[in-house]
Design a protein around this motif. Structure first.
Motif, PDB file in Angstrom:
ATOM      1  N   ARG A 216      44.348  49.973  39.072  1.00  0.00           N
ATOM      2  CA  ARG A 216      45.116  50.016  37.838  1.00  0.00           C
ATOM      3  C   ARG A 216      44.285  49.464  36.692  1.00  0.00           C
ATOM      4  N   PRO A 217      44.121  50.173  35.604  1.00  0.00           N
ATOM      5  CA  PRO A 217      43.462  49.625  34.428  1.00  0.00           C
ATOM      6  C   PRO A 217      44.221  48.425  33.918  1.00  0.00           C
ATOM      7  N   GLU A 218      43.487  47.352  33.572  1.00  0.00           N
ATOM      8  CA  GLU A 218      44.099  46.072  33.253  1.00  0.00           C
ATOM      9  C   GLU A 218      45.060  46.148  32.075  1.00  0.00           C
ATOM     10  N   GLY A 219      44.541  46.498  30.883  1.00  0.00           N
ATOM     11  CA  GLY A 219      45.392  46.488  29.703  1.00  0.00           C
ATOM     12  C   GLY A 219      46.193  47.751  29.539  1.00  0.00           C
ATOM     13  N   THR A 220      45.588  48.867  29.917  1.00  0.00           N
ATOM     14  CA  THR A 220      46.240  50.161  29.700  1.00  0.00           C
ATOM     15  C   THR A 220      47.520  50.289  30.492  1.00  0.00           C
ATOM     16  N   SER A 221      47.529  49.744  31.734  1.00  0.00           N
ATOM     17  CA  SER A 221      48.713  49.866  32.583  1.00  0.00           C
ATOM     18  C   SER A 221      49.907  49.151  31.975  1.00  0.00           C
TER      19      SER A 221
ATOM     20  N   PRO B 132      40.527  46.573  43.111  1.00  0.00           N
ATOM     21  CA  PRO B 132      39.578  47.522  43.685  1.00  0.00           C
ATOM     22  C   PRO B 132      40.108  48.200  44.934  1.00  0.00           C
ATOM     23  N   VAL B 133      39.789  49.480  45.070  1.00  0.00           N
ATOM     24  CA  VAL B 133      40.168  50.226  46.257  1.00  0.00           C
ATOM     25  C   VAL B 133      39.286  49.792  47.414  1.00  0.00           C
TER      26      VAL B 133
ATOM     27  N   SER C 279      41.333  59.219  34.795  1.00  0.00           N
ATOM     28  CA  SER C 279      40.686  58.687  33.600  1.00  0.00           C
ATOM     29  C   SER C 279      39.324  58.107  33.942  1.00  0.00           C
ATOM     30  N   VAL C 280      39.244  57.345  35.026  1.00  0.00           N
ATOM     31  CA  VAL C 280      37.974  56.764  35.456  1.00  0.00           C
ATOM     32  C   VAL C 280      36.989  57.863  35.800  1.00  0.00           C
ATOM     33  N   GLN C 281      37.453  58.898  36.508  1.00  0.00           N
ATOM     34  CA  GLN C 281      36.573  59.995  36.899  1.00  0.00           C
ATOM     35  C   GLN C 281      36.004  60.709  35.676  1.00  0.00           C
ATOM     36  N   GLU C 282      36.836  60.945  34.669  1.00  0.00           N
ATOM     37  CA  GLU C 282      36.364  61.613  33.466  1.00  0.00           C
ATOM     38  C   GLU C 282      35.337  60.756  32.728  1.00  0.00           C
ATOM     39  N   GLN C 283      35.547  59.454  32.690  1.00  0.00           N
ATOM     40  CA  GLN C 283      34.596  58.574  32.009  1.00  0.00           C
ATOM     41  C   GLN C 283      33.269  58.503  32.752  1.00  0.00           C
ATOM     42  N   ILE C 284      33.328  58.558  34.084  1.00  0.00           N
ATOM     43  CA  ILE C 284      32.086  58.565  34.864  1.00  0.00           C
ATOM     44  C   ILE C 284      31.316  59.854  34.587  1.00  0.00           C
ATOM     45  N   LYS C 285      32.022  60.976  34.499  1.00  0.00           N
ATOM     46  CA  LYS C 285      31.355  62.241  34.173  1.00  0.00           C
ATOM     47  C   LYS C 285      30.651  62.163  32.822  1.00  0.00           C
TER      48      LYS C 285
ATOM     49  N   ILE D 271      28.570  52.748  35.103  1.00  0.00           N
ATOM     50  CA  ILE D 271      29.721  52.981  35.986  1.00  0.00           C
ATOM     51  C   ILE D 271      30.361  51.657  36.392  1.00  0.00           C
ATOM     52  N   LEU D 272      29.540  50.637  36.657  1.00  0.00           N
ATOM     53  CA  LEU D 272      30.090  49.324  36.984  1.00  0.00           C
ATOM     54  C   LEU D 272      30.877  48.756  35.802  1.00  0.00           C
ATOM     55  N   GLU D 273      30.413  49.058  34.598  1.00  0.00           N
ATOM     56  CA  GLU D 273      31.138  48.629  33.402  1.00  0.00           C
ATOM     57  C   GLU D 273      32.506  49.310  33.331  1.00  0.00           C
ATOM     58  N   ILE D 274      32.536  50.602  33.591  1.00  0.00           N
ATOM     59  CA  ILE D 274      33.811  51.338  33.613  1.00  0.00           C
ATOM     60  C   ILE D 274      34.723  50.769  34.689  1.00  0.00           C
ATOM     61  N   ARG D 275      34.138  50.499  35.840  1.00  0.00           N
ATOM     62  CA  ARG D 275      34.906  49.971  36.967  1.00  0.00           C
ATOM     63  C   ARG D 275      35.524  48.621  36.611  1.00  0.00           C
TER      64      ARG D 275
END
Length: 449
Positions: free
Chosen positions: A2-7, A212-213, A114-120, A201-205
């Motif tokens: 879950r994104p911290e602030g966005t959720s 974490p999964v 959202s995470v997947q799109e940002q990694i792309k 990617i670690l920054e996005i994560r």
């Protein structure tokens, strides 16, 4: 995940009086046996407390033990005296809890996307050109095999079991970097890009993922099994680049270390086995560009005066379609180039082996006339491996294509003076154009077809 602030922000926006069915300030409990909602008003004295509770709920994590307690308190405040018994309050709070959990699940799925799109976005658009940063900017093509490998590697990297596992992520980033250079600059790989990509990617994560999964042991078999189906121990002999006649690829997967990690004993550059593309052509619903008739009748330019070869190629998985082109280089090299660019297995249909040394006069203009004659069956194809459009493909028979090539070649050889502005014959017959002899080509083609 879950994104911290966005959720919390999305939760606050979605959790309000309306979503809890309290915006009309009525009890709202479904009456037994009638199916109608209770329309008795909520006590006015309770409304401030209800608003306060809803605001509190919107700030709580879904895992908070306070959620059921606060929902129970909300039920007590909203139900009228007739529906305020314990059992009915429990039912109402359970419905609200289910609503919150469903929204959380939907938001979690959206968060993964959202995470997947940002990694792309970290990798940017896929390019068919070498990424070597030389002063001259290389610009050579990397080939269809590597474009395919890049696309497949990115598809793997954006899977949670990869980007959430440092070992999987680090290795596949090396695989990606190994595929972004042309054959001339393959030695330029130094993991600089891999390190940069991993940092981003670690920054996005860290920003978007608070929980974490964890890749469990039973998940490991699924991950490794899926990758082994694509990258099992295989030995292939396939063309890898125009300069390589064959490339032997041997790939293995080892699972001797931490759960969820994929370990490969080979160099990242050989992670994906060499294989030709075999998918159907992707046709575009757009007209192919072609030369206007008046330009075909115009004078020959310097390039058009050169002899060359007219050839026909066929792709084994797309029968019925032919590529008609020309080259001033050797046909074998031209065929190797197309194989390298598009990563498809092309077969030379014309000319035959005995005719490979026979050049055609004014080859480029002959090719243009052939395309003009076969324009009715011309196709535009998008290639997702060379990342370009191909407009020299025709849905026709081999016999017809050869007939058109040979007739146009003979006609051009016999009447080339009509295109030469310096020709004394053309000057003596000013105004004569190829229109006057085109019917000869039609008759020649008819005799072959």
């Amino acid at each position: 995940m879950r994104p911290e602030g966005t959720s919390l922000q999305a939760q606050k926006q979605s959790l309000n009086l309306k979503t809890l069915d309290l915006d009309q300030w009525i009890c709202g409990r479904i009456r037994a046996g009638t199916g109608f909602r209770c329309s008795l008003k909520i006590v006015k004295a309770n409304r401030d407390q209800i608003n306060s509770l809803v605001n509190t709920l919107s700030t709580l994590r879904k895992s908070s033990p306070q959620i059921p307690i606060q929902l129970e308190a909300l039920a007590k405040l909203t139900h009228c005296s007739s529906h305020g018994v314990e059992g009915l309050k429990d039912v109402r709070s359970a419905v609200w809890l289910g609503l919150l959990m469903r929204e959380d699940s939907e938001h979690s799925a959206h968060s993964v996307e959202s995470v997947q799109e940002q990694i792309k976005e970290v990798f940017g658009p896929i390019s068919r050109h070498c990424s070597c940063k030389t002063p001259e900017q290389c610009g050579k093509r990397i080939g269809g095999q590597k474009v395919r490998n890049i696309r497949k590697t990115i598809d793997e990297i954006i899977r949670p079991e990869v980007y959430m596992n440092d070992t999987n992520l680090g290795y596949l980033l090396q695989v990606l970097e190994a595929n972004i250079y042309c054959p001339m600059h393959e030695e330029e790989v130094n993991q600089t890009k891999s390190i940069y990509w991993k940092m981003k990617i670690l920054e996005i994560r860290s920003v978007h993922i608070s929980n974490p999964v964890k890749v469990l042991e039973n998940d490991e078999e699924l991950v490794i099994g899926r990758l082994q189906s694509q990258v099992s121990v295989i030995t292939l002999t396939e063309p890898h680049s125009p300069s390589d006649n064959e490339a032997s690829i041997s790939i293995a997967i080892s699972t001797e270390s931490s759960p969820g990690s994929v370990y490969v004993t080979k160099d990242p550059a050989t992670f994906w086995p060499a294989a030709f593309e075999s998918s159907p052509f992707q046709f575009l619903n757009k007209p192919a560009r072609y030369r206007q008739r008046h330009s075909l009748d115009g004078p020959l330019n310097g390039r058009e005066k050169k002899p060359g070869y007219i050839y026909i190629l066929q792709e084994e998985n797309n029968a019925g379609y032919l590529k008609i082109g020309y080259t001033t280089d050797s046909i074998e090299k031209r065929c190797q180039n197309w194989t390298f660019y598009c990563n498809r297995k092309f077969k030379l249909v014309y000319p035959t082996s005995s005719e490979l040394t026979t050049q055609v006069s004014y080859a480029e203009r002959v090719e243009a006339w052939c395309h003009h004659k076969l324009h009715y069956c011309r196709k535009t194809i998008y290639c997702n491996l060379c990342l370009g459009e191909h407009t020299e493909w025709f849905q026709t028979s081999i016999k017809e294509a050869i007939g058109v090539i040979e007739s146009q070649s003979e006609l051009m050889a016999a009447h080339h003076h009509l295109y030469d502005p310096e020709s004394p014959i053309l000057k003596a017959q000013e105004g004569t154009t190829f229109h006057e002899v085109e019917d000869i080509a039609d008759r020649l083609a008819a005799t072959v077809i």
